[in-house]
Design a protein around this motif. Structure first.
Motif, PDB file in Angstrom:
ATOM      1  N   GLU A 175       0.851  -1.199   0.000  1.00  0.00           N
ATOM      2  CA  GLU A 175       0.000   0.000   0.000  1.00  0.00           C
ATOM      3  C   GLU A 175       0.884   1.246   0.000  1.00  0.00           C
ATOM      4  O   GLU A 175       0.630   2.206  -0.733  1.00  0.00           O
ATOM      5  N   ASP A 176       1.921   1.218   0.832  1.00  0.00           N
ATOM      6  CA  ASP A 176       2.830   2.354   0.884  1.00  0.00           C
ATOM      7  C   ASP A 176       3.606   2.482  -0.429  1.00  0.00           C
ATOM      8  O   ASP A 176       3.840   3.597  -0.912  1.00  0.00           O
ATOM      9  N   PHE A 177       3.989   1.346  -1.015  1.00  0.00           N
ATOM     10  CA  PHE A 177       4.668   1.371  -2.319  1.00  0.00           C
ATOM     11  C   PHE A 177       3.803   2.081  -3.361  1.00  0.00           C
ATOM     12  O   PHE A 177       4.278   2.951  -4.103  1.00  0.00           O
ATOM     13  N   GLU A 178       2.520   1.745  -3.390  1.00  0.00           N
ATOM     14  CA  GLU A 178       1.613   2.363  -4.375  1.00  0.00           C
ATOM     15  C   GLU A 178       1.467   3.863  -4.115  1.00  0.00           C
ATOM     16  O   GLU A 178       1.422   4.667  -5.055  1.00  0.00           O
ATOM     17  N   ARG A 179       1.427   4.243  -2.831  1.00  0.00           N
ATOM     18  CA  ARG A 179       1.326   5.676  -2.511  1.00  0.00           C
ATOM     19  C   ARG A 179       2.566   6.439  -2.993  1.00  0.00           C
ATOM     20  O   ARG A 179       2.470   7.551  -3.509  1.00  0.00           O
ATOM     21  N   ILE A 180       3.741   5.825  -2.831  1.00  0.00           N
ATOM     22  CA  ILE A 180       4.979   6.469  -3.298  1.00  0.00           C
ATOM     23  C   ILE A 180       4.919   6.689  -4.812  1.00  0.00           C
ATOM     24  O   ILE A 180       5.228   7.771  -5.327  1.00  0.00           O
ATOM     25  N   ILE A 181       4.509   5.653  -5.534  1.00  0.00           N
ATOM     26  CA  ILE A 181       4.419   5.746  -6.995  1.00  0.00           C
ATOM     27  C   ILE A 181       3.442   6.853  -7.399  1.00  0.00           C
ATOM     28  O   ILE A 181       3.727   7.675  -8.290  1.00  0.00           O
ATOM     29  N   GLN A 182       2.296   6.886  -6.731  1.00  0.00           N
ATOM     30  CA  GLN A 182       1.278   7.877  -7.105  1.00  0.00           C
ATOM     31  C   GLN A 182       1.720   9.299  -6.757  1.00  0.00           C
ATOM     32  O   GLN A 182       1.387  10.251  -7.475  1.00  0.00           O
ATOM     33  N   ARG A 183       2.474   9.465  -5.660  1.00  0.00           N
ATOM     34  CA  ARG A 183       2.989  10.801  -5.328  1.00  0.00           C
ATOM     35  C   ARG A 183       3.978  11.278  -6.392  1.00  0.00           C
ATOM     36  O   ARG A 183       3.992  12.449  -6.785  1.00  0.00           O
ATOM     37  N   ILE A 184       4.818  10.350  -6.868  1.00  0.00           N
ATOM     38  CA  ILE A 184       5.778  10.720  -7.925  1.00  0.00           C
ATOM     39  C   ILE A 184       5.031  11.130  -9.183  1.00  0.00           C
ATOM     40  O   ILE A 184       5.330  12.145  -9.818  1.00  0.00           O
ATOM     41  N   ARG A 185       4.021  10.347  -9.544  1.00  0.00           N
ATOM     42  CA  ARG A 185       3.229  10.650 -10.740  1.00  0.00           C
ATOM     43  C   ARG A 185       2.514  12.000 -10.597  1.00  0.00           C
ATOM     44  O   ARG A 185       2.478  12.800 -11.546  1.00  0.00           O
ATOM     45  N   ALA A 186       1.933  12.258  -9.425  1.00  0.00           N
ATOM     46  CA  ALA A 186       1.198  13.509  -9.221  1.00  0.00           C
ATOM     47  C   ALA A 186       2.131  14.713  -9.288  1.00  0.00           C
ATOM     48  O   ALA A 186       1.768  15.780  -9.799  1.00  0.00           O
ATOM     49  N   ARG A 187       3.354  14.533  -8.805  1.00  0.00           N
ATOM     50  CA  ARG A 187       4.289  15.654  -8.770  1.00  0.00           C
ATOM     51  C   ARG A 187       4.968  15.884 -10.119  1.00  0.00           C
ATOM     52  O   ARG A 187       5.147  17.018 -10.557  1.00  0.00           O
ATOM     53  N   ASP A 188       5.348  14.792 -10.794  1.00  0.00           N
ATOM     54  CA  ASP A 188       6.165  14.916 -12.001  1.00  0.00           C
ATOM     55  C   ASP A 188       5.398  14.675 -13.296  1.00  0.00           C
ATOM     56  O   ASP A 188       5.988  14.762 -14.380  1.00  0.00           O
ATOM     57  N   GLY A 189       4.104  14.336 -13.220  1.00  0.00           N
ATOM     58  CA  GLY A 189       3.343  14.099 -14.429  1.00  0.00           C
ATOM     59  C   GLY A 189       3.757  12.808 -15.116  1.00  0.00           C
ATOM     60  O   GLY A 189       4.356  11.920 -14.520  1.00  0.00           O
ATOM     61  N   GLU A 190       3.492  12.726 -16.413  1.00  0.00           N
ATOM     62  CA  GLU A 190       3.732  11.483 -17.149  1.00  0.00           C
ATOM     63  C   GLU A 190       5.120  11.439 -17.782  1.00  0.00           C
ATOM     64  O   GLU A 190       5.527  10.434 -18.326  1.00  0.00           O
ATOM     65  N   GLY A 191       5.859  12.551 -17.731  1.00  0.00           N
ATOM     66  CA  GLY A 191       7.123  12.606 -18.464  1.00  0.00           C
ATOM     67  C   GLY A 191       8.254  11.821 -17.842  1.00  0.00           C
ATOM     68  O   GLY A 191       9.148  11.343 -18.534  1.00  0.00           O
ATOM     69  N   LYS A 192       8.236  11.649 -16.540  1.00  0.00           N
ATOM     70  CA  LYS A 192       9.360  10.970 -15.875  1.00  0.00           C
ATOM     71  C   LYS A 192       9.135   9.458 -15.876  1.00  0.00           C
ATOM     72  O   LYS A 192       8.063   8.995 -15.503  1.00  0.00           O
ATOM     73  N   GLN A 193      10.150   8.699 -16.277  1.00  0.00           N
ATOM     74  CA  GLN A 193      10.023   7.238 -16.262  1.00  0.00           C
ATOM     75  C   GLN A 193      10.378   6.709 -14.883  1.00  0.00           C
ATOM     76  O   GLN A 193      11.451   6.993 -14.351  1.00  0.00           O
ATOM     77  N   ILE A 194       9.474   5.936 -14.314  1.00  0.00           N
ATOM     78  CA  ILE A 194       9.716   5.315 -13.014  1.00  0.00           C
ATOM     79  C   ILE A 194      10.161   3.874 -13.236  1.00  0.00           C
ATOM     80  O   ILE A 194       9.554   3.134 -14.009  1.00  0.00           O
ATOM     81  N   PHE A 195      11.233   3.487 -12.550  1.00  0.00           N
ATOM     82  CA  PHE A 195      11.681   2.094 -12.502  1.00  0.00           C
ATOM     83  C   PHE A 195      11.467   1.601 -11.072  1.00  0.00           C
ATOM     84  O   PHE A 195      11.497   2.382 -10.118  1.00  0.00           O
ATOM     85  N   SER A 196      11.281   0.311 -10.927  1.00  0.00           N
ATOM     86  CA  SER A 196      11.211  -0.253  -9.582  1.00  0.00           C
ATOM     87  C   SER A 196      11.848  -1.634  -9.572  1.00  0.00           C
ATOM     88  O   SER A 196      11.692  -2.417 -10.519  1.00  0.00           O
ATOM     89  N   THR A 197      12.571  -1.925  -8.504  1.00  0.00           N
ATOM     90  CA  THR A 197      13.195  -3.250  -8.381  1.00  0.00           C
ATOM     91  C   THR A 197      12.835  -3.866  -7.039  1.00  0.00           C
ATOM     92  O   THR A 197      12.678  -3.159  -6.033  1.00  0.00           O
ATOM     93  N   VAL A 198      12.699  -5.182  -7.047  1.00  0.00           N
ATOM     94  CA  VAL A 198      12.348  -5.912  -5.835  1.00  0.00           C
ATOM     95  C   VAL A 198      13.055  -7.262  -5.872  1.00  0.00           C
ATOM     96  O   VAL A 198      13.327  -7.798  -6.950  1.00  0.00           O
ATOM     97  N   GLU A 199      13.383  -7.783  -4.693  1.00  0.00           N
ATOM     98  CA  GLU A 199      13.992  -9.112  -4.634  1.00  0.00           C
ATOM     99  C   GLU A 199      12.911 -10.187  -4.778  1.00  0.00           C
ATOM    100  O   GLU A 199      11.810 -10.031  -4.226  1.00  0.00           O
ATOM    101  N   GLY A 200      13.231 -11.277  -5.496  1.00  0.00           N
ATOM    102  CA  GLY A 200      12.313 -12.409  -5.581  1.00  0.00           C
ATOM    103  C   GLY A 200      12.364 -13.174  -4.267  1.00  0.00           C
ATOM    104  O   GLY A 200      11.534 -12.977  -3.379  1.00  0.00           O
TER     105      GLY A 200
END
Length: 411
Positions: A175-200
């Protein structure tokens, strides 16, 4: 020194820290420093290791090796390596951009790509270089990355090297991960590419996150996903193809990094993905372009390990059965563990600094195991990390549980 003391040490001015750190580690060496223990002979479930206070080598039980399937000393793989030395020699002779790329490299890259349902892959000398490869090869200061807080040091160092803006998240709190992503999107719009990495498979405790939901969040928000499956290949999944097979998610992440030095028993690592992403890495990633290609005997070893995964399923089945046996034995002895599906079993102890003393005493008694302590895990979350192999016997596992129980009671 407990985790609180180590934190205080980190905060000292440089010259004072240098003096105290040097004196601290000299004392640790005198007392049998546990990092970099010196072994001898083939890597296997028992090995010759140097005694803490002499130059003598003695046999110890190994429950701290990443060679989960015992492939580092497998006769079939060793024979294939010998044949490769006779046919191809011992080195690639250069980086992949120049003379160090052969048909054997290409064939293995395509074979490894299929493990994740991808089009192509690049081979690198190790996991550290592989994480440097995709971070510095794909991202720059115009992008942003949101990384698993448990990520390997190579991911964090690569992010610093690339100068990429970053955020971290707890993989147990999507839930917190999704909030972080949405805050980035709200602040920077669609122009910035977001990457994310996670351990399997998480290296600190062997658990596996809710990967399907993580992927869905990333898809909903146009996030490029990178799965670090260093400890997954060979240990989880019906045929040992890793976390994506285990969760029926093959083909569902954009990139997958994994190593060939753990369950596959050899050395090296690879990054797989779409033909477009791998094209970029192959042509623009400095860690790939300017590092010598894997030696042909190493390629032969990895290829032979994949043969065994395809043709001898008992290696993965034995590992799975051994993990269950060891988990039951530890719980029956009263230990607090975290049950998972990988070859890693964390054993928790309540007292700060206790696991450090416990591990030294276990080594003196003939058990090689690893510990996770600060800064690898937060203060208070120290644990003994047991790595199970498919070749361990019930008698060996029973003996280890008895050793841990008796030693823990004696301290």
């Amino acid at each position: 020194m407990d985790s609180r003391g180590l934190i205080e040490l980190e905060r000292m001015p440089f010259k004072e820290r240098l003096k105290q750190q040097y004196e601290f580690y000299l004392k640790e060496l005198d007392n049998g420093y546990m990092m970099g223990r010196q072994g001898s002979g083939p890597v296997d479930k028992t090995m010759q290791y140097k005694d803490l206070h002499s130059d003598e080598f003695r046999e110890v039980l190994v429950f701290g090796s990443n060679s989960y399937l015992g492939f580092s000393n497998n006769p079939y793989i060793k024979q294939k390596v010998k044949e490769a030395v006779d046919q191809y020699g011992i080195g690639s002779g250069g980086s992949p951009a120049f003379s160090g790329y052969t048909r054997q490299h290409k064939d293995l890259e395509l074979r490894l790509a299929k493990l994740a349902g991808h089009d192509d892959a690049v081979l690198l000398p190790g996991g550290y270089m592989a994480n440097l490869c995709w971070v510095t090869g794909l991202m720059n200061r115009n992008d942003v990355i949101v990384y698993d807080k448990n990520s390997h040091a190579s991911v964090i160092n690569a992010i610093k090297m690339a100068g990429v803006p970053f955020y971290s998240f707890d993989p147990e709190n999507l839930e917190d991960f999704e909030r972080i992503i949405q805050r980035i999107r709200a602040r920077d719009g669609e122009g910035k590419q977001i990457f994310s990495t996670v351990e399997g498979v998480r290296s600190v405790d062997g658990s596996i996150i809710e990967l399907e939901r993580y992927i869905q969040i990333c898809r909903n928000n146009d996030v490029i996903t990178i799965l670090d499956d260093a400890h997954g290949v060979g240990t989880v999944g019906e045929t040992g193809k890793g976390t994506l097979e285990h969760l029926n998610l093959i083909g569902q992440v954009d990139l997958r990094m994994s190593t060939c030095s753990k369950a596959l028993g050899a050395q090296g690592a690879f990054v797989s993905g779409s033909k477009e992403l791998i094209f970029l890495l192959r042509n623009f990633s400095y860690p790939y372009l300017f590092t010598s290609g894997l030696a042909q005997p190493t390629i032969a070893a990895i290829d032979a390990a994949l043969d065994l995964l395809d043709n001898e399923p008992h290696h993965v089945q034995n590992l799975r059965a051994n993990v269950r046996y060891m988990q039951d034995a530890l719980e029956n002895a009263g230990f607090r563990i975290l049950r998972g599906d990988s070859g890693i079993i964390p054993v928790f102890f309540d007292k700060d600094g206790h696991v450090h003393r416990l591990n030294k005493e276990l080594y003196r008694q003939g058990l090689f195991a690893n510990i996770m302590e600060y800064p690898m895990v937060p203060p208070g979350a120290e644990r003994l990390r047991l790595s199970i192999m498919s070749t361990h016997t019930h008698e060996e596992m029973d003996r280890v549980v008895q050793m841990i129980d008796a030693t823990n009671r004696s301290l």
